[in-house]
Every structure is written in C-alpha cells, then in structure tokens.
Design an enzyme around this catalytic site. Structure first.
Site, PDB file in Angstrom:
ATOM      1  N   CYS A   4      81.076  49.601-128.207  1.00  0.00           N
ATOM      2  CA  CYS A   4      82.449  49.643-127.263  1.00  0.00           C
ATOM      3  C   CYS A   4      81.872  50.918-126.899  1.00  0.00           C
ATOM      4  CB  CYS A   4      83.820  49.742-127.973  1.00  0.00           C
ATOM      5  SG  CYS A   4      84.228  48.821-128.243  1.00  0.00           S
ATOM      6  N   ASP A   5      82.045  51.364-125.474  1.00  0.00           N
ATOM      7  CA  ASP A   5      81.936  52.218-124.512  1.00  0.00           C
ATOM      8  C   ASP A   5      83.557  52.573-123.456  1.00  0.00           C
ATOM      9  OD1 ASP A   5      79.180  52.766-125.486  1.00  0.00           O
ATOM     10  OD2 ASP A   5      79.467  50.904-124.846  1.00  0.00           O
TER      11      ASP A   5
END
Length: 456
Positions: A4-5
C-alpha cells in the site's frame, strides 16, 4: 498485506491550493473494492455499531462519509467525510506481541475517525483512544490469516497529521510540507503526540539504550519481508515528489500512483503487468501477494466540498473518475462482490488489467493510450462542469446542482465501463485467435479466472 502506498500534500505542494490525499490500496487478489457514500446522523443512547469483527457503542452523532473498502469489510482503506477530513492507512508490523483477541481493523479505525471527528488532530486522538480500548489484532483477509498494525495519514482543510501505531502504542507528528508513507515506520524522535505509556513501554522492553532518545521507528520496527518490499517504494515516492519543480498537479499525482520504477535499475522486467517486482502501482503474480485494488485522490473545494478521483483496480490500467459530494455514486461503482460481474465497474477494470498482463508489450500501449485519452477528456469536461456547478449553487441551489453533477458522474462512469469492456473484448478476441492464453502468466491467470469467474 505487504503493500500500500499513501502520500499527502499541503496546499503549497498541490496545484489546487488545497491539502491533498493520494493513496493506492493494495489488497489480496480478487478482492473487489467498491466506492460508496454512507449517510451520517443522530443516534440513540445505547445504540450499538457492528464493525468487521467487533460490535462497539455507536456515537451520538456521525458525519456522512465516502469510502473505498474491500467488499466484505465494514471499514475503509481510504475515505473522506463531509467536513473535509481525508484518511488513508498503511499496514505495519511491529515487535509487539500479538494479542489473543480480535480487535478493530485499521480500516475500521479509519472509518470510525471519519464518522466521528472533523479534524486530523481529533482523528489522531480518537484512533489512539479506540486503539487503547479495543486493540487492533484482527484478520484482514479472506484468503489467509493476515494481521497487522497501522499507520495513518489524516488530512483536513488546514492540517496534516501522520500517525503510526504498534500494538496499543502510537506516535503522531504534524506535517508542514508533504509526507509519503508505505509499510515501514517513518516517525523517529520527531513526534508531537504519543500514547501515555509509550516511552515507558519502550524502556521496559530495552528496545533502545537507557538514555537514547525515543525513536519510534527504531524501537518498534520488526525485521521482516515487509521492510524489504516497502522501503524501495517509500523512497521512490519521496524521490518523485521531491523532483517536482513546483506544486504537483493532477497529472503528477496520478503519475506517482501509476509508477513502476520506470527508467531505474528496478525498471519492469517483461512489463509491469508481469508482476515480477514491487512498485507503487502493484501487480501480483502469486495468490499470496498483494495487488492494487483501487486508487483515490481527494481534496477540498471551497465551493463544491470534498472532490475525489477514484480509479478502480490497478491505476495504470484504469481511469480516474470524479466523485462530487452529492451523496450518490454511480451504481456500477458500488456493484462489486466476490465474483466477476460485467456490470461492475471494478470487475470490468480488473478484467482489462488481467488481459493486458497476458502480454503487456503487445496489448498494453494501445489500451493505455485509450485509457489516458478518456481520462484527459473527462478531466477537461469536469473543469467545465465544476464551473457550471459553482454558478448553479449561487443561482439555483443544491438540488439542481447535485442533479447536474450526478448526471455527469453517471455518464462518465458508463462511458468508462464501456471502454473497459470494449478494450477487454478486443484483447480477448486476439488471444482466442492465438488458441488461448500463453506467456509467463498463463497458469496464474487460468487459476485466477477459475476462482473468480473472470472472463478471459
């Protein structure tokens, strides 16, 4: 979950001159992620609220929220409330011992903060309170046992806060320029707030030298595969944001979310869609991996309220669509469950992404050129509609304005769904002419199609 970013920009770093949230939500394969509004309201004394695993007391008042969530989970991966508070989270893994009872998911904590608080700082304090009360050890996957702690970026109209948690401990710091986070702790000694007994807890564990300043990341980081996979993405986001000569516009923000380490030593091997490496725009190659399930860009508009841009499935193979604060999202955007459905925007985007991945060199450029052309057309039309909506708000009122915006959202979503389908059918026909699936992802895609009913 190993990816996830998320990043946040203050007003001076975003072209719209408003604080901005941007996130790629990476989740287990085949986990559809619809986008929906949920109305707020007043609640009765003693009313209870069922979250994903726990039932807790309901608040007396809740705000209307918009959120992108895995179809089977109560909480959000990312979302916005009517006050302009925006939150995205990241999975983390600390050295703290796992608790024996199910707690609140990080996604549940995120939605609870959106429903119950108006500012980023209030959201930090509420999450901290709920964390102390209920913990966060809960399974967040239907495929495997996946338990994790969380980091959060909380953005309101005037401020941005980064909050990181480990067990029931937490620290938070205010952001004054921009911040990018991934699945690795980044708060050191520079926190502004923390849980009451955090420092005592760290000293008691001897995770730092007796007189060493409390460094949250150094104290709590658990050496694990998550670190190996997240730090290159975290550094890449920082590099891309810092490289901008001025404030980022929509194109620059979306380019970060679509990044695959292009032109670097980690550049894609056989194309990004082959899923052979880790990037901000995530493509999976195995069932125990993660893949970007949805992407969101959100900011406050002084006239229209929260404005969001949502891309279903993998953003490099998708289109960002506008969502205005009317309380309604297009039906195909909300229609996403455990198996493929051709009238689901998410599944139509997912089908296209999977088909492109059969042979990205052959199919990718043509499809992505068509997708970017559609997105650019929608962006230009959205600018005109927004100006018209601002005038209507002054002269005709909310009802007529919302009708205009809803019609625009429905039309653009329907056109995008049709484009996803047409491009998919064209690629599928070419593959059929070749005698069926082939290439590096053949077995993986056959298995994926069997399990999800996806039409390849």
């Amino acid at each position: 979950m190993l990816s996830c970013d998320t990043f946040a920009l203050t007003k001076k770093y975003f072209r719209e001159n408003e604080n901005c949230l941007a996130k790629n939500s990476d989740r287990p394969l085949g986990e559809a992620q619809p986008l929906s509004f949920f109305p707020g309201g007043e609640h009765e004394e003693g009313e209870m609220l069922t979250c994903t695993h726990l039932t807790i007391p309901q608040a007396k008042k809740t705000y209307t929220v918009l959120g992108s969530r895995p179809y089977w989970i109560w909480g959000f991966e990312m979302g916005v409330n009517e006050m302009g508070l925006m939150i995205g989270n990241e999975a983390q893994g600390s050295r703290c011992e796992e608790e024996t009872e199910e707690g609140l998911l990080g996604m549940d904590l995120l939605r609870l903060a959106l429903e119950r608080t108006a500012t980023a700082r209030e959201g930090v304090l509420l999450i901290g309170k709920l964390l102390q009360q209920y913990g966060q050890n809960a399974n967040a996957s239907q495929l495997f046992d996946r338990r994790y702690e969380n980091s959060f970026l909380l953005i309101d109209r005037e401020s941005i806060w980064l909050m990181e948690t480990a067990g029931r401990n937490w620290a938070a710091r205010e952001i004054h320029d921009w911040a990018a986070i991934s699945n690795c702790y980044s708060i050191g000694t520079d926190y502004d707030l923390c849980s009451d007994d955090m420092e005592e807890f760290v000293r008691g564990k001897r995770w730092l030298r007796p007189q060493e300043p409390i460094d949250f990341a150094k104290a709590f980081t658990q050496p694990a595969v998550r670190q190996e996979r997240s730090i290159p993405r975290w550094r890449r986001m920082q590099k891309l944001i810092a490289a901008q000569a001025g404030p980022l516009d929509f194109g620059a923000v979306s380019a970060v979310l679509r990044d695959h380490h292009e032109d670097e030593i980690l550049a894609p091997r056989w194309g990004a869609a082959a899923g052979t490496f880790i990037s901000v725009c995530m493509h999976a190659s195995t069932w125990d991996g993660s893949q970007t399930a949805a992407s969101l860009i959100a900011h406050w508009d002084q006239d229209l309220g929260p404005v969001s841009w949502y891309a279903p499935s993998i953003p490099c193979c998708s289109v960002y669509l506008p969502i205005y604060w009317t309380g309604k999202t297009p039906a195909s955007m909300e229609r996403a469950q455990s198996v493929y459905s051709p009238d689901s925007l998410w599944w139509a985007a997912q089908r296209l992404a999977m088909l492109i991945s059969v042979d990205e060199e052959r199919f990718g450029m043509k499809a992505q050129n068509a997708l970017r052309a559609m997105e650019e057309k929608i962006r230009r039309e959205a600018e005109d509609i927004q100006e018209e909506a601002r005038k209507m708000l002054k002269n005709q009122g909310r009802e007529e304005t919302f009708a205009l915006l809803n019609q625009f959202m429905e039309k653009k979503t329907a056109q995008t769904l049709s484009l996803f389908t047409a491009l998919s059918d064209e690629i599928s026909s070419a593959i059929e002419t070749d005698g069926g699936l082939y290439g590096i992802r053949k077995e993986f895609l056959e298995d994926y199609a069997r399990k999800t009913g996806l039409k390849l």
